[in-house]
Motif scaffolding. Sequence first.
Motif, PDB file in Angstrom:
ATOM      1  N   MET A  98       0.848  -1.190   0.000  1.00  0.00           N
ATOM      2  CA  MET A  98       0.000   0.000   0.000  1.00  0.00           C
ATOM      3  C   MET A  98       0.887   1.244   0.000  1.00  0.00           C
ATOM      4  O   MET A  98       2.081   1.174   0.269  1.00  0.00           O
ATOM      5  CB  MET A  98      -0.923   0.004   1.221  1.00  0.00           C
ATOM      6  CG  MET A  98      -1.801  -1.229   1.339  1.00  0.00           C
ATOM      7  SD  MET A  98      -2.894  -1.499  -0.049  1.00  0.00           S
ATOM      8  CE  MET A  98      -4.239  -0.424   0.390  1.00  0.00           C
ATOM      9  N   HIS A 146       1.557   0.319   7.582  1.00  0.00           N
ATOM     10  CA  HIS A 146       0.777   0.113   8.801  1.00  0.00           C
ATOM     11  C   HIS A 146       1.579   0.647   9.995  1.00  0.00           C
ATOM     12  O   HIS A 146       2.804   0.634   9.964  1.00  0.00           O
ATOM     13  CB  HIS A 146       0.494  -1.392   8.953  1.00  0.00           C
ATOM     14  CG  HIS A 146      -0.544  -1.705   9.960  1.00  0.00           C
ATOM     15  ND1 HIS A 146      -0.260  -2.346  11.126  1.00  0.00           N
ATOM     16  CD2 HIS A 146      -1.877  -1.441   9.985  1.00  0.00           C
ATOM     17  CE1 HIS A 146      -1.377  -2.480  11.836  1.00  0.00           C
ATOM     18  NE2 HIS A 146      -2.370  -1.941  11.157  1.00  0.00           N
ATOM     19  N   ASP A 202     -16.380  -4.830  -1.283  1.00  0.00           N
ATOM     20  CA  ASP A 202     -15.362  -4.384  -0.339  1.00  0.00           C
ATOM     21  C   ASP A 202     -14.218  -5.392  -0.379  1.00  0.00           C
ATOM     22  O   ASP A 202     -14.424  -6.558  -0.677  1.00  0.00           O
ATOM     23  CB  ASP A 202     -15.910  -4.323   1.088  1.00  0.00           C
ATOM     24  CG  ASP A 202     -17.014  -3.298   1.237  1.00  0.00           C
ATOM     25  OD1 ASP A 202     -16.914  -2.234   0.604  1.00  0.00           O
ATOM     26  OD2 ASP A 202     -17.968  -3.564   1.986  1.00  0.00           O
ATOM     27  N   ARG A 231     -11.063  -6.981   1.923  1.00  0.00           N
ATOM     28  CA  ARG A 231     -10.462  -7.084   3.256  1.00  0.00           C
ATOM     29  C   ARG A 231      -9.013  -7.497   3.079  1.00  0.00           C
ATOM     30  O   ARG A 231      -8.713  -8.461   2.380  1.00  0.00           O
ATOM     31  CB  ARG A 231     -11.193  -8.103   4.120  1.00  0.00           C
ATOM     32  CG  ARG A 231     -10.622  -8.164   5.538  1.00  0.00           C
ATOM     33  CD  ARG A 231     -11.372  -9.110   6.436  1.00  0.00           C
ATOM     34  NE  ARG A 231     -12.725  -8.686   6.733  1.00  0.00           N
ATOM     35  CZ  ARG A 231     -13.060  -7.882   7.763  1.00  0.00           C
ATOM     36  NH1 ARG A 231     -12.140  -7.440   8.566  1.00  0.00           N
ATOM     37  NH2 ARG A 231     -14.311  -7.556   7.965  1.00  0.00           N
ATOM     38  N   VAL A 234      -8.249  -5.042   7.753  1.00  0.00           N
ATOM     39  CA  VAL A 234      -8.954  -3.807   7.422  1.00  0.00           C
ATOM     40  C   VAL A 234      -9.829  -4.073   6.214  1.00  0.00           C
ATOM     41  O   VAL A 234      -9.408  -4.751   5.278  1.00  0.00           O
ATOM     42  CB  VAL A 234      -7.944  -2.677   7.088  1.00  0.00           C
ATOM     43  CG1 VAL A 234      -8.657  -1.407   6.694  1.00  0.00           C
ATOM     44  CG2 VAL A 234      -7.004  -2.431   8.239  1.00  0.00           C
ATOM     45  N   LEU A 294     -11.829  -2.259   3.091  1.00  0.00           N
ATOM     46  CA  LEU A 294     -11.902  -1.023   2.327  1.00  0.00           C
ATOM     47  C   LEU A 294     -12.831  -1.211   1.138  1.00  0.00           C
ATOM     48  O   LEU A 294     -12.866  -2.291   0.548  1.00  0.00           O
ATOM     49  CB  LEU A 294     -10.514  -0.648   1.781  1.00  0.00           C
ATOM     50  CG  LEU A 294      -9.386  -0.407   2.759  1.00  0.00           C
ATOM     51  CD1 LEU A 294      -8.061  -0.366   2.019  1.00  0.00           C
ATOM     52  CD2 LEU A 294      -9.617   0.883   3.491  1.00  0.00           C
ATOM     53  N   PRO A 295     -13.553  -0.157   0.736  1.00  0.00           N
ATOM     54  CA  PRO A 295     -14.294  -0.235  -0.521  1.00  0.00           C
ATOM     55  C   PRO A 295     -13.309  -0.456  -1.678  1.00  0.00           C
ATOM     56  O   PRO A 295     -12.166   0.013  -1.630  1.00  0.00           O
ATOM     57  CB  PRO A 295     -14.967   1.141  -0.637  1.00  0.00           C
ATOM     58  CG  PRO A 295     -14.956   1.693   0.746  1.00  0.00           C
ATOM     59  CD  PRO A 295     -13.759   1.102   1.429  1.00  0.00           C
ATOM     60  N   ARG A 296     -13.729  -1.176  -2.712  1.00  0.00           N
ATOM     61  CA  ARG A 296     -12.851  -1.519  -3.833  1.00  0.00           C
ATOM     62  C   ARG A 296     -12.215  -0.275  -4.462  1.00  0.00           C
ATOM     63  O   ARG A 296     -11.021  -0.255  -4.773  1.00  0.00           O
ATOM     64  CB  ARG A 296     -13.633  -2.300  -4.889  1.00  0.00           C
ATOM     65  CG  ARG A 296     -12.769  -2.786  -6.041  1.00  0.00           C
ATOM     66  CD  ARG A 296     -13.592  -3.562  -7.039  1.00  0.00           C
ATOM     67  NE  ARG A 296     -13.902  -4.880  -6.547  1.00  0.00           N
ATOM     68  CZ  ARG A 296     -13.198  -5.970  -6.852  1.00  0.00           C
ATOM     69  NH1 ARG A 296     -12.142  -5.873  -7.633  1.00  0.00           N
ATOM     70  NH2 ARG A 296     -13.537  -7.132  -6.387  1.00  0.00           N
ATOM     71  N   GLU A 346     -11.545   2.659  -3.139  1.00  0.00           N
ATOM     72  CA  GLU A 346     -10.524   3.207  -2.236  1.00  0.00           C
ATOM     73  C   GLU A 346      -9.286   2.317  -2.222  1.00  0.00           C
ATOM     74  O   GLU A 346      -8.159   2.805  -2.217  1.00  0.00           O
ATOM     75  CB  GLU A 346     -11.100   3.342  -0.831  1.00  0.00           C
ATOM     76  CG  GLU A 346     -10.193   3.999   0.163  1.00  0.00           C
ATOM     77  CD  GLU A 346     -10.829   4.148   1.538  1.00  0.00           C
ATOM     78  OE1 GLU A 346     -10.065   4.317   2.492  1.00  0.00           O
ATOM     79  OE2 GLU A 346     -12.065   4.077   1.656  1.00  0.00           O
ATOM     80  N   PHE A 347      -9.491   0.981  -2.227  1.00  0.00           N
ATOM     81  CA  PHE A 347      -8.363   0.041  -2.227  1.00  0.00           C
ATOM     82  C   PHE A 347      -7.505   0.220  -3.476  1.00  0.00           C
ATOM     83  O   PHE A 347      -6.284   0.289  -3.382  1.00  0.00           O
ATOM     84  CB  PHE A 347      -8.879  -1.398  -2.148  1.00  0.00           C
ATOM     85  CG  PHE A 347      -7.787  -2.420  -2.289  1.00  0.00           C
ATOM     86  CD1 PHE A 347      -6.965  -2.731  -1.224  1.00  0.00           C
ATOM     87  CD2 PHE A 347      -7.576  -3.065  -3.502  1.00  0.00           C
ATOM     88  CE1 PHE A 347      -5.943  -3.669  -1.358  1.00  0.00           C
ATOM     89  CE2 PHE A 347      -6.566  -3.999  -3.640  1.00  0.00           C
ATOM     90  CZ  PHE A 347      -5.752  -4.302  -2.564  1.00  0.00           C
ATOM     91  N   LYS A 361      -5.390   3.322  -3.140  1.00  0.00           N
ATOM     92  CA  LYS A 361      -4.348   3.284  -2.128  1.00  0.00           C
ATOM     93  C   LYS A 361      -3.291   2.208  -2.363  1.00  0.00           C
ATOM     94  O   LYS A 361      -2.239   2.248  -1.740  1.00  0.00           O
ATOM     95  CB  LYS A 361      -4.966   3.078  -0.743  1.00  0.00           C
ATOM     96  CG  LYS A 361      -5.745   4.284  -0.266  1.00  0.00           C
ATOM     97  CD  LYS A 361      -6.279   4.070   1.123  1.00  0.00           C
ATOM     98  CE  LYS A 361      -6.958   5.318   1.647  1.00  0.00           C
ATOM     99  NZ  LYS A 361      -7.403   5.137   3.027  1.00  0.00           N
TER     100      LYS A 361
END
Length: 65
Positions: free
Chosen positions: A14, A18, A33, A35, A45, A47-49, A51-52, A55
């Motif tokens: 990412m 972390h 989503d 995970r 965690v 995250l919506p696809r 946003e993933f 990021k």
Amino acid sequence: MENKQFGINDIVEMKKQHPCGVNRWKIIRMGMDIRIKCEGCGHSVMLPRKEFTRKMKKIIEKYEE
């Protein structure tokens, strides 16, 4: 914009690491989503696809069956 191809059990990096200091995440669930689970401490965690994909920096290891 490049099309990032990722799948379940892939190890990804990412853009931000972390708080435990590790920047390796394993994709453990996919759908609307996604995970991801930290390879260092085991924290997960969701995250919506959209946003993933924004990021995610790169795929470190592709999972092979």
